[in-house]
Design a protein around this motif. Structure first.
Motif, PDB file in Angstrom:
ATOM      1  N   ARG A 127      -6.845   5.143   0.021  1.00 32.07           N
ATOM      2  CA  ARG A 127      -5.650   4.532  -0.560  1.00 32.07           C
ATOM      3  C   ARG A 127      -6.067   3.749  -1.814  1.00 32.07           C
ATOM      4  O   ARG A 127      -7.177   3.226  -1.900  1.00 32.07           O
ATOM      5  CB  ARG A 127      -5.016   3.584   0.453  1.00 32.07           C
ATOM      6  CG  ARG A 127      -3.603   3.092   0.113  1.00 32.07           C
ATOM      7  CD  ARG A 127      -3.049   2.321   1.309  1.00 32.07           C
ATOM      8  NE  ARG A 127      -1.640   1.998   1.157  1.00 32.07           N
ATOM      9  CZ  ARG A 127      -1.180   0.880   0.605  1.00 32.07           C
ATOM     10  NH1 ARG A 127      -2.039  -0.018   0.147  1.00 32.07           N
ATOM     11  NH2 ARG A 127       0.126   0.648   0.519  1.00 32.07           N
TER      12      ARG A 127
ATOM     13  N   ALA B 264       1.497  -5.240  -4.854  1.00 31.59           N
ATOM     14  CA  ALA B 264       1.177  -3.949  -5.469  1.00 31.59           C
ATOM     15  C   ALA B 264       2.466  -3.281  -5.922  1.00 31.59           C
ATOM     16  O   ALA B 264       3.379  -3.069  -5.116  1.00 31.59           O
ATOM     17  CB  ALA B 264       0.442  -3.057  -4.478  1.00 31.59           C
TER      18      ALA B 264
ATOM     19  N   VAL C  94       1.392   2.287  -5.287  1.00 32.68           N
ATOM     20  CA  VAL C  94       0.369   2.621  -4.292  1.00 32.68           C
ATOM     21  C   VAL C  94       0.222   4.141  -4.271  1.00 32.68           C
ATOM     22  O   VAL C  94       1.073   4.862  -4.786  1.00 32.68           O
ATOM     23  CB  VAL C  94       0.749   2.108  -2.888  1.00 32.68           C
ATOM     24  CG1 VAL C  94       0.801   0.591  -2.872  1.00 32.68           C
ATOM     25  CG2 VAL C  94       2.092   2.690  -2.438  1.00 32.68           C
TER      26      VAL C  94
ATOM     27  N   GLU D   1      -4.280   0.860  -4.862  1.00 29.03           N
ATOM     28  CA  GLU D   1      -3.149  -0.026  -5.163  1.00 29.03           C
ATOM     29  C   GLU D   1      -3.242  -0.510  -6.601  1.00 29.03           C
ATOM     30  O   GLU D   1      -4.334  -0.762  -7.118  1.00 29.03           O
ATOM     31  CB  GLU D   1      -3.136  -1.220  -4.215  1.00 29.03           C
ATOM     32  CG  GLU D   1      -2.915  -0.884  -2.750  1.00 29.03           C
ATOM     33  CD  GLU D   1      -2.850  -2.126  -1.889  1.00 29.03           C
ATOM     34  OE1 GLU D   1      -3.381  -3.187  -2.311  1.00 29.03           O
ATOM     35  OE2 GLU D   1      -2.265  -2.058  -0.790  1.00 29.03           O
TER      36      GLU D   1
ATOM     37  N   GLU E 283       5.666   5.559   0.695  1.00 28.32           N
ATOM     38  CA  GLU E 283       4.459   6.376   0.829  1.00 28.32           C
ATOM     39  C   GLU E 283       4.680   7.590   1.724  1.00 28.32           C
ATOM     40  O   GLU E 283       4.018   8.618   1.556  1.00 28.32           O
ATOM     41  CB  GLU E 283       3.316   5.521   1.375  1.00 28.32           C
ATOM     42  CG  GLU E 283       2.801   4.497   0.374  1.00 28.32           C
ATOM     43  CD  GLU E 283       1.652   3.684   0.913  1.00 28.32           C
ATOM     44  OE1 GLU E 283       0.508   4.189   0.896  1.00 28.32           O
ATOM     45  OE2 GLU E 283       1.885   2.552   1.366  1.00 28.32           O
TER      46      GLU E 283
ATOM     47  N   SER F  25      -9.415   0.069  -5.039  1.00 25.31           N
ATOM     48  CA  SER F  25      -9.708   1.138  -4.084  1.00 25.31           C
ATOM     49  C   SER F  25     -11.225   1.282  -3.992  1.00 25.31           C
ATOM     50  O   SER F  25     -11.961   0.730  -4.828  1.00 25.31           O
ATOM     51  CB  SER F  25      -9.092   2.470  -4.538  1.00 25.31           C
ATOM     52  OG  SER F  25      -9.426   3.520  -3.655  1.00 25.31           O
TER      53      SER F  25
ATOM     54  N   VAL G 150      -2.268  -3.613  -8.374  1.00 26.26           N
ATOM     55  CA  VAL G 150      -1.930  -4.956  -7.904  1.00 26.26           C
ATOM     56  C   VAL G 150      -1.716  -5.907  -9.081  1.00 26.26           C
ATOM     57  O   VAL G 150      -2.498  -5.927 -10.038  1.00 26.26           O
ATOM     58  CB  VAL G 150      -3.054  -5.500  -6.997  1.00 26.26           C
ATOM     59  CG1 VAL G 150      -2.697  -6.887  -6.468  1.00 26.26           C
ATOM     60  CG2 VAL G 150      -3.301  -4.542  -5.824  1.00 26.26           C
TER      61      VAL G 150
ATOM     62  N   PRO H 195       5.815   1.093  -3.267  1.00 31.87           N
ATOM     63  CA  PRO H 195       5.542   0.587  -1.920  1.00 31.87           C
ATOM     64  C   PRO H 195       6.760   0.802  -1.019  1.00 31.87           C
ATOM     65  O   PRO H 195       7.897   0.605  -1.427  1.00 31.87           O
ATOM     66  CB  PRO H 195       5.290  -0.915  -2.157  1.00 31.87           C
ATOM     67  CG  PRO H 195       4.834  -0.988  -3.578  1.00 31.87           C
ATOM     68  CD  PRO H 195       5.591   0.074  -4.306  1.00 31.87           C
TER      69      PRO H 195
END
Length: 255
Positions: free
Chosen positions: A149, A161, A164, A151, A186, A142, A153, A183
């Motif tokens: 946002r 990811a 999130v 993530e 959101e 980020s 990962v 994911p």
């Protein structure tokens, strides 16, 4: 364990634990209101409970909130109770915890650790993609601006990811608050949890408090109760020794 038993031997300290059991996350003033004792005396009792790891504390603004830490009690339960009454007590415990979670909007899980480092280095360890990859097995990606946002990962090159969310508070190097979501979910804010990192100077070291709120289920609570200590131990090792633990603690069988 001796410290735990000594802390529990005092009636006042047991009553303080009862008060926190009824309503977790209370200030010193709230606890004093229900104990016929001076603030100084209550503070001393709370210090004994914290030294025994039966409670942990988190600062929110000018207030200091006190939370139960169930780990030492769980260790007593496993050693002295579970082997005699395990099936029945675990069922009752699960029902009780679900009822308590449904009644409270307080943080669900709080973890505190102390690190030989600086607040700036701890902040960077939580937000730098390469550093998080080294001790977490995921890169936190980020720009870490409020509203951005972020993530979590995978480091296998897939770019996937597993978590999130949104950066809610970003106050380098003292406080970072993020939402966590799967994911594809959101837009479903009712499924999101919230993680707060409070980074405080503590003499010449750093006190790092992780607060994970709004966990959707008992299973999620069990997962983070194992996951956060493992990740934070690896972070602590990296910052203090320059290398991570020889084994990823979350991958050890039976851990």
């Amino acid at each position: 364990m001796d410290q735990v038993f000594r802390a529990l031997a005092d009636d006042t300290r047991r009553r303080l634990l009862d008060r926190l059991h009824e309503e977790n996350g209370q200030t010193l003033g709230e606890l004093c209101a229900r104990i016929a004792m001076t603030r100084q005396a209550v503070t001393q009792h709370l210090a004994v409970l914290e030294a025994a790891r039966l409670i942990s504390t988190v600062r929110r603004g000018r207030e200091k909130l006190h939370y139960l830490n169930p780990v030492p009690l769980h260790e007593i339960q496993e050693r002295w109770i579970d082997k005699f009454e395990r099936p029945r007590l675990r069922v009752l415990g699960a029902v009780k915890r679900q009822a308590e979670e449904a009644m409270t909007d307080k943080p669900t899980y709080v973890y505190v650790t102390y690190i030989e480092s600086t607040p700036e280095k701890v902040w960077d360890a939580l937000t730098d993609a390469d550093l998080t990859a080294a001790y977490w097995g995921h890169s936190n990606v980020s720009d870490w601006e409020r509203g951005s946002r972020w993530e979590h990962v995978r480091t296998d090159g897939s770019g996937i990811a597993d978590v999130v969310g949104t950066v809610v508070v970003s106050e380098r190097p003292t406080r970072l608050v993020t939402t966590w979501a799967e994911p594809g979910q959101e837009d479903r804010t009712d499924t999101h949890s919230r993680v707060t990192f409070d980074i405080q100077p503590h003499g010449g070291i750093v006190r790092l408090t992780v607060t994970h709120e709004d966990l959707p289920s008992e299973r999620d609570l069990a997962d983070v109760s194992q996951g956060w200590p493992a990740v934070m131990s690896n972070l602590k090792s990296l910052l203090e020794t320059g290398r991570t633990l020889s084994q990823e603690p979350w991958l050890v069988p039976g851990a």
